[in-house]
Design an enzyme around this catalytic site. Sequence first.
Site, PDB file in Angstrom:
ATOM      1  CD  GLU A   1      -5.364   1.608  -3.099  1.00 27.81           C
ATOM      2  OE1 GLU A   1      -6.532   1.743  -2.725  1.00 27.81           O
ATOM      3  OE2 GLU A   1      -4.407   1.582  -2.334  1.00 27.81           O
TER       4      GLU A   1
ATOM      5  CG  HIS B   1      -2.010   0.995   1.154  1.00 29.27           C
ATOM      6  ND1 HIS B   1      -1.779   2.338   1.354  1.00 29.27           N
ATOM      7  CD2 HIS B   1      -3.323   0.868   0.861  1.00 29.27           C
ATOM      8  CE1 HIS B   1      -2.924   2.992   1.190  1.00 29.27           C
ATOM      9  NE2 HIS B   1      -3.879   2.130   0.887  1.00 29.27           N
TER      10      HIS B   1
HETATM   11  P1  PGA Z   1      -9.462   6.116   0.053  1.00 28.10           P
HETATM   12  O1  PGA Z   1      -8.307   5.039   0.390  1.00 28.10           O
HETATM   13  O2  PGA Z   1     -10.669   5.329  -0.398  1.00 28.10           O
HETATM   14  O3  PGA Z   1      -9.697   6.833   1.371  1.00 28.10           O
HETATM   15  O4  PGA Z   1      -8.939   7.001  -0.999  1.00 28.10           O
HETATM   16  C1  PGA Z   1      -8.098   3.937  -0.450  1.00 28.10           C
HETATM   17  C2  PGA Z   1      -6.933   3.149   0.041  1.00 28.10           C
HETATM   18  O5  PGA Z   1      -5.987   3.742   0.583  1.00 28.10           O
HETATM   19  O6  PGA Z   1      -6.884   1.942  -0.081  1.00 28.10           O
END
Ligand code: PGA
Length: 248
Positions: free
Chosen positions: A163, A92
């Site tokens: 992401e 992450h």
């Molecule tokens: P968010 O976070 O939905 O608050 O943007 C997503 C994540 O970090 O997995």
Amino acid sequence: MSNKIIIANFKMNLSSKEEAIDLCQYYQQKDKELPNVDFIAAPDFLWLEDVVKLGVATSSQDCFFEDSGAFTGEISPMILKNLGVQYCIIGHSERRRLGDTDEIINKKIKAVVKNGLIPILCVGETLEQKQSGQKEEVLKNQITKALDNIPPSTLYSLVVAYEPVWAIGTGLAEDPEEAEKTMEFILNLTKQIITEAEIKIIYGGSVDAVNIGNFVSKNIIQGALVGGSSLKKEEFAKILEIANSLNK
Ligand code: PGA
């Protein structure tokens, strides 16, 4: 058509077990009414066991790359597996920022698959990298290094979460058409490296009840990793409902 997966990543945002259990039970009930979507909870490590006992599919938010030994404060993937945890988020951007290098991420993936957990590998570019045209190069580097030398016999299932770093927690989700294109690139590349396993690719970054439909209506996008919106009961329940209704 396989079910879309919607993961609630609570991060370190809740202050009590009761809150985590309350949210998970609520989402679990909702999910039972929704045949085309699978809810996965990623609570704090300390509450994983309680969430497993509810019968909810769980993911840890990270883990260490050794099973046991003198590693004060680390979390063993073997213990996670023994607790009944099924998934583990690796790489992450919030962990990368705290020091997880590509090499560490690779070691964690190996440790996770060795223990029979399904890795949720997170990849994504920063705004600077996107603006300077480096997105694909950055993603290629992250993916090839994370998946380097994984014994095919150990990896039967992999989730890749795209992401964009600049979209996480900012309220600025990626444009769904652009995300789709990027995710096609990621999926093709991943399939070249991991030829035997089932691969699911999901989107993360400011997902909410308003935009979820634009992502999961795309065939390639098999679900979402949800941070902030997973803390809001009605909002997240709506996300589950929409993902379910668009996956028929
Ligand atoms: P968010 O976070 O939905 O608050 O943007 C997503 C994540 O970090 O997995």
